[in-house]
Motif scaffolding. Structure first.
Motif, PDB file in Angstrom:
ATOM      1  N   ASP A 474       0.836  -1.198   0.000  1.00 16.68           N
ATOM      2  CA  ASP A 474       0.000   0.000   0.000  1.00 16.68           C
ATOM      3  C   ASP A 474       0.871   1.249   0.000  1.00 16.68           C
ATOM      4  OD1 ASP A 474       0.972  -0.603   2.500  1.00 16.68           O
ATOM      5  OD2 ASP A 474      -0.767   0.187   3.572  1.00 16.68           O
ATOM      6  N   THR A 479      -1.547   3.266  -2.312  1.00 18.77           N
ATOM      7  CA  THR A 479      -2.976   2.909  -2.375  1.00 18.77           C
ATOM      8  C   THR A 479      -3.619   2.857  -0.998  1.00 18.77           C
ATOM      9  OG1 THR A 479      -2.368   0.554  -2.319  1.00 18.77           O
ATOM     10  CG2 THR A 479      -2.661   1.576  -4.487  1.00 18.77           C
ATOM     11  N   SER A 480      -2.976   3.441   0.003  1.00 19.73           N
ATOM     12  CA  SER A 480      -3.539   3.349   1.357  1.00 19.73           C
ATOM     13  C   SER A 480      -4.834   4.138   1.493  1.00 19.73           C
ATOM     14  CB  SER A 480      -2.520   3.860   2.377  1.00 19.73           C
ATOM     15  OG  SER A 480      -2.262   5.237   2.171  1.00 19.73           O
ATOM     16  N   GLY A 481      -5.012   5.188   0.679  1.00 20.24           N
ATOM     17  CA  GLY A 481      -6.234   5.992   0.736  1.00 20.24           C
ATOM     18  C   GLY A 481      -6.212   7.066   1.799  1.00 20.24           C
ATOM     19  N   ARG A 487       4.348   7.734   2.052  1.00 17.57           N
ATOM     20  CA  ARG A 487       4.342   7.330   0.658  1.00 17.57           C
ATOM     21  C   ARG A 487       5.736   6.882   0.246  1.00 17.57           C
ATOM     22  NH1 ARG A 487      -0.178   8.839  -1.966  1.00 17.57           N
ATOM     23  NH2 ARG A 487       0.856   8.677  -3.990  1.00 17.57           N
ATOM     24  N   ARG A 556       2.360  -6.620  -9.178  1.00 19.59           N
ATOM     25  CA  ARG A 556       1.457  -5.614  -9.745  1.00 19.59           C
ATOM     26  C   ARG A 556       2.287  -4.729 -10.668  1.00 19.59           C
ATOM     27  NH1 ARG A 556      -1.715  -0.871  -6.350  1.00 19.59           N
ATOM     28  NH2 ARG A 556      -2.285   0.400  -8.154  1.00 19.59           N
TER      29      ARG A 556
END
Length: 1000
Positions: A474, A479-481, A487, A556
């Motif tokens: 994440d 993509t942790s939101g 980051r 990914r």
């Protein structure tokens, strides 16, 4: 002038007449003899004149010097005395008398003549006297006047002393003296003086404490502001000094290595290092006020051998492990060993003495998190050159103390602003670098520029690879939101560029081995602000970070197509042929004893396949893998023709396939041909001849039993991926034998090309490759624990509790397990939380299943050579075992299908069959594939590789029957349906209900 040897030029006349008439020859000889006699006489006279001239000059010089000595003695402290000293030159008596007088009367007497209007003259004279004093010490370092000489020299180059006596321009005068001396051999002369002091006399020497400050004074006199590092030759001289000390330990006879004192390279180190480097109590403000000399410290560390700061026992143990294990093996001590440890075994005991406890304690301050954080904090507002020099010093310190590399990198990641440091390294130095120039620098020699990109590239690779250990997906992908969540310090676009740079550099270094046929002239020295790493060590550092980034992209993808391939740079066909030849050469010896590092050196193409396999297309590597197996089969095949008829035959009860297989195959060579005879429930042998299909049936049934999670040997995660059960009973001897057996069975499947419809967890597959798993792999095993560790990593407050208590809370068990000795007594802090997270992940992913994994891999390695597996990553290894997850290619399947009975490709039922199958979605197509072959995934290289080929046989005209299959031979038995609608309904009913399996 009176002749010294008589008047031999006067012509001689013979008045007595001639007794005989001379011949012409006699006359000629006499003339030649007289000419030679005249020439010799002239030479003697010329020599006499020169001797007389020299004597007159010597007499005049002696007289002049005598007069100058009188003048000097009348004005020892004045300007006249200084002029006389310069003119007299190297006279030990005069120099000694002047030095003793100045030292006795104090520094005021030294600077008394430096007044206007004579200051310029004093400045010119004093720098020449400085050089005379240095030469005197180099010639006679033990003379009674040496200490006085050194005291004056230290005054003349001390910025504080010069400023105190000469005012603001004192620094310029000190710098001028140093520049004058540096251009005239300052460091070579200094090294002579230091080297002449025997090691045994170092502690009692009165000169050494004064020589050491002189060796480092340039770094306080010169500042980054005036660009002295680039303008003056202090770096070249300083490097000469340390290389000289490293080359010759002492002028004295060396004692027994067992009692050898610290190496002369380490002996003055405590004196060379600034005080703030060795005082653990210094804070960042003190560090800043004292000044930093990281370029100098880099050269100091660089001049020492690997493991120089580590104790002998630790050093020997690390060297032994490095010599006997792969660089990326799953060793419990692997997180503590750096790549340079592999070269420690080559260093003699004399070069690696045991440091005394006091020295080691002082030096240990260098690798404390507090000290490293203070250095980073103190240099935040310094020029970029200072920061680059600091990073080079850290990189050099990793090399000299590799056992603390994790501590150094961890301190930067946690408390030293790791995110900003990574950004600074990337955007300030590495981003503008290119692989071509970097590789050229290795080939042509050392880099001279202070901002050379190679050290920055190496340190960034080390630092980012370390950060990835505890970076969740994440955080990596952002993509942790949560806006407050940390980051990735590098964006995905930046990582794309960075990874390509790493790939080009790594491949270039491996390819250099290919081009040089195992030998290269590449230099590993990085220049004045760089680090001495061999090109082989650089290759390993770059590869380690490259592989870690590729692992994320494998899960990914964020890179463009063909980003990881170097196909355009090589001819794949010749590359494969060369790799096969290298494998044959390696296998002809003791292949088990060859490590990954040795393979890279002895077999460079295999080195590429084992270390950066993703640079070669996957299909090419699969071909190489199958070629290795085919070569192994051919090497085992007997010369006679009995091979096809020879097979080991065993009987297996239908009701006890797993147990009978375990018992009867225990001592069987599974690389050979195995014949299976089934015993039915009534104890009768089943009819039929095993042509290979029956073994596949046995294997398929066996896998269903042994991988059943109800048996207790395996567990499944939420994706239904299997891994060994970590329960205590799984490590009992009997169960470990089962893991060993299952490993052999999986090896047999890979050896025979049989696909297994089983998925293994990625972290378990990593064990097959000898790799470690980190935090990012934990999510697939224990999502709850993973989320807890991520929360701990980003928790803004102060963590509480000892290591073992947090461990118990995460695992929900009453038993406490110390991750480190006395872990229950060690609190988790902000500084050690990353270490704790790493250790918890390592425990769950590796330690708990280590014995089970080792047993499984022991069995697997009996069939499949470990080197062959290293050509793949975890995802590719899963494809190798169970086939690809790509869609079922019906054109490929139809083109490689065989027909039996009355069927052929033009039969009406077959035409209807393919029309119906093409109307299926992918799930239905996979169901059909599973129904016929027992595996839902297509073969790796297409259906042409399916053994035996997919086949359809006529099953009669009864349209009420369902289609059946014999998975052992990949055969579909299809009735001759007249209606396409009926065919579709019956086929779907069979493949979705798993009905119609025919053992005949």
């Amino acid at each position: 002038m009176l002749p010294l040897f008589g008047d031999e030029k006067r012509r001689k006349i013979n008045l007595g007449g001639s007794s005989s008439v001379s011949t012409l020859s006699a006359i000629t000889d006499q003339a030649k003899a007289r000419r030679i006699e005249r020439t010799e006489q002239k030479r003697k006279n010329d020599a006499a004149i020169r001797i007389q001239s020299w004597w007159r000059a010597v007499s005049a010089v002696r007289a002049a010097k005598a007069d100058m000595r009188k003048a000097f003695e009348n004005d020892i402290e004045g300007l006249i005395g200084l002029r006389c000293m310069v003119l007299i030159g190297m006279d030990q008596e005069v120099l000694g008398k002047w030095s003793q007088t100045i030292v006795a009367k104090g520094e005021g007497s030294l600077f008394a003549p430096a007044v206007e209007p004579h200051q310029s003259s004093w400045r010119v004279l004093i720098r020449q006297i400085f050089l005379l004093l240095l030469r005197s010490i180099a010639v006679s370092p033990k003379s009674p006047d040496a200490v006085a000489h050194l005291k004056i020299m230290n005054m003349l180059v001390s910025v504080d002393v010069m400023t105190r006596n000469l005012g603001p321009h004192g620094r310029d005068v000190a710098t001028d003296i140093l520049v004058y001396a540096l251009k005239r051999g300052f460091y070579p002369l200094l090294s002579e003086a230091i080297r002449s002091i025997p090691t045994t006399e170092a502690k009692s020497s009165t000169s050494l404490p004064l020589l050491v400050p002189l060796s480092t004074v340039a770094f306080s006199a010169f500042t980054a502001a005036n660009d002295a590092y680039a303008e003056f030759p202090c770096w070249t001289g300083f490097k000469h000094l340390h290389n000289t000390l490293a080359a010759q330990p002492s002028a004295a006879t060396e004692p027994d290595p067992a009692v050898l004192p610290p190496s002369p390279r380490i002996l003055p180190l405590a004196g060379f290092l600034p005080k703030q480097h060795l005082d653990s109590r210094q804070d960042s403000s003190r560090c800043k006020s004292h000044g930093l000399h990281t370029p100098r410290d880099t050269l100091l560390f660089d001049s020492l051998p690997p493991h120089a700061f580590e104790e002998s026992a630790v050093r020997a143990q690390a060297a032994a492990k490095a010599a006997s294990a792969d660089a990326d093996s799953d060793d419990e001590s692997r997180p503590k060993v750096s790549v340079v440890s592999s070269f420690a075994a080559a260093v003699s005991p004399v070069a690696l003495p045991t440091l005394d406890a006091r020295t080691l304690k002082r030096l240990s301050t260098l690798v404390t998190a507090t000290h490293i954080t203070s250095l980073l904090t103190a240099t935040q507002k310094h020029p970029d050159a200072t920061r680059r020099a600091l990073f080079c010093m850290f990189l050099a310190l990793e090399g000299v103390w590799p056992g603390n590399a994790d501590t150094i990198l961890g301190a930067i990641v946690v408390g030293g602003g790791g995110t900003s440091v990574i950004k600074e390294l990337w955007r300030g130095s590495v981003r503008r670098a290119n692989a071509t120039s970097i590789l050229r620098e290795f080939k042509t020699g050392p880099v001279a520029e202070p901002d050379a990109p190679i050290p920055a590239l190496l340190f960034l690779a080390d630092l980012y690879a370390h950060a990835l250990r505890t970076m969740g997906d994440d955080e990596f992908f952002g993509t942790s939101g949560s806006a407050s969540a940390p980051r990735n310090p590098m964006s995905l676009d930046e990582l794309t560029v960075f990874s390509r740079l790493l790939l080009d550099v790594a491949f270039g270094l491996y390819q250099a081995q290919v081009d040089a046929d195992g030998d290269t002239n590449m230099s590993g020295t990085m220049g004045p602000s760089g680090v001495r790493y061999t090109w082989e060590e650089v290759r390993e550092k770059v590869t380690k970070c490259l592989v870690a980034i590729h692992a994320r992209d494998s899960r990914r993808s964020f890179t463009p197509p063909d980003h990881w391939l170097v196909s355009s740079q090589i001819d794949l066909r010749s590359f494969v042929e060369a790799a096969l030849f290298e494998e044959q050469q390696i296998s002809s010896g003791n292949a088990r004893a060859v490590t990954t590092r040795q393979i890279a050196r002895l077999a460079p193409r295999l080195g590429i396949l084992h270390n950066i396999p993703f640079s070669i297309p996957f299909s090419t590597r699969v071909q190489v893998f199958r070629s290795f197996i085919f070569a192994d089969i051919m090497a085992r095949r007997p010369v006679d023709d009995q091979y096809e008829h020879h097979r080991t035959r065993i009987t297996v009860r239908r009701e006890h396939i797993a147990q009978d297989g375990f018992d009867r195959l225990a001592d069987v060579d599974l690389k050979g041909r195995i014949g299976i005879t089934f015993i039915d429930k009534w104890g009768e042998e089943e009819a039929g001849i095993d042509g290979g299909g029956v073994f596949k049936e046995f294997f398929t049934s066996l896998c269903k039993e042994v991988f059943d999670t109800d048996r207790g040997l395996w567990l499944a995660n939420k994706k239904n991926e299997l891994f060994p059960n970590p329960h205590a009973y799984a490590v009992e001897a009997h169960n470990l034998n089962w893991y060993r057996f299952i490993g052999r069975i999986i090896g047999k499947a890979m050896y025979e090309g049989i696909l297994v419809d089983i998925a293994f967890a990625g972290f378990f597959l990593a064990k097959w490759l000898g790799k470690q798993s980190f935090l990012d792999d934990l999510a697939s095993l224990d999502p709850e624990l993973y989320n807890g560790l991520i929360f701990l990593k980003h928790y803004p407050g102060k963590p509480r509790g000892p290591v073992s208590e947090l461990h118990r809370r995460h695992f929900g068990v009453t038993k406490s397990v110390d991750l480190v000795p006395h872990g229950s007594e060690i609190a988790v802090t902000k500084e050690n939380r990353l270490q704790y997270i790493y250790m918890v992940s390592h425990y769950r992913l590796s330690k708990q299943i280590k014995q089970q994994s080792d047993a499984f891999f022991e069995g697997l390695s009996e069939i499949i050579d470990h080197k062959w597996l290293k050509m793949f990553n975890q995802q590719e290894l899963q494809i190798l075992i169970g086939g690809t997850d790509s869609p079922v290619d019906l054109d490929d399947l139809q083109g490689n299908t065989q027909y039996g009975g009355i069927f052929d490709s033009n039969h009406a039922t077959i035409i209807s069959f393919w029309r119906v199958v093409r109307s299926f979605d992918q799930e239905q197509r996979r169901a059909l594939l599973r129904f016929v072959t027992s595996c839902s995934r297509p073969p790796l290289l297409g259906f042409k590789e399916l053994v035996p080929n997919f086949a359809i046989r006529d099953a009669g005209s009864d349209e009420l029957r369902l289609p059946t299959s014999s998975t052992c031979v990949n055969l579909l038995k299809l009735p001759r349906y007249q209606s396409e609608k009926v065919l579709r309904a019956k086929l779907l009913q069979a493949i979705t209900a798993n009905a119609g399996f025919d053992l005949s």
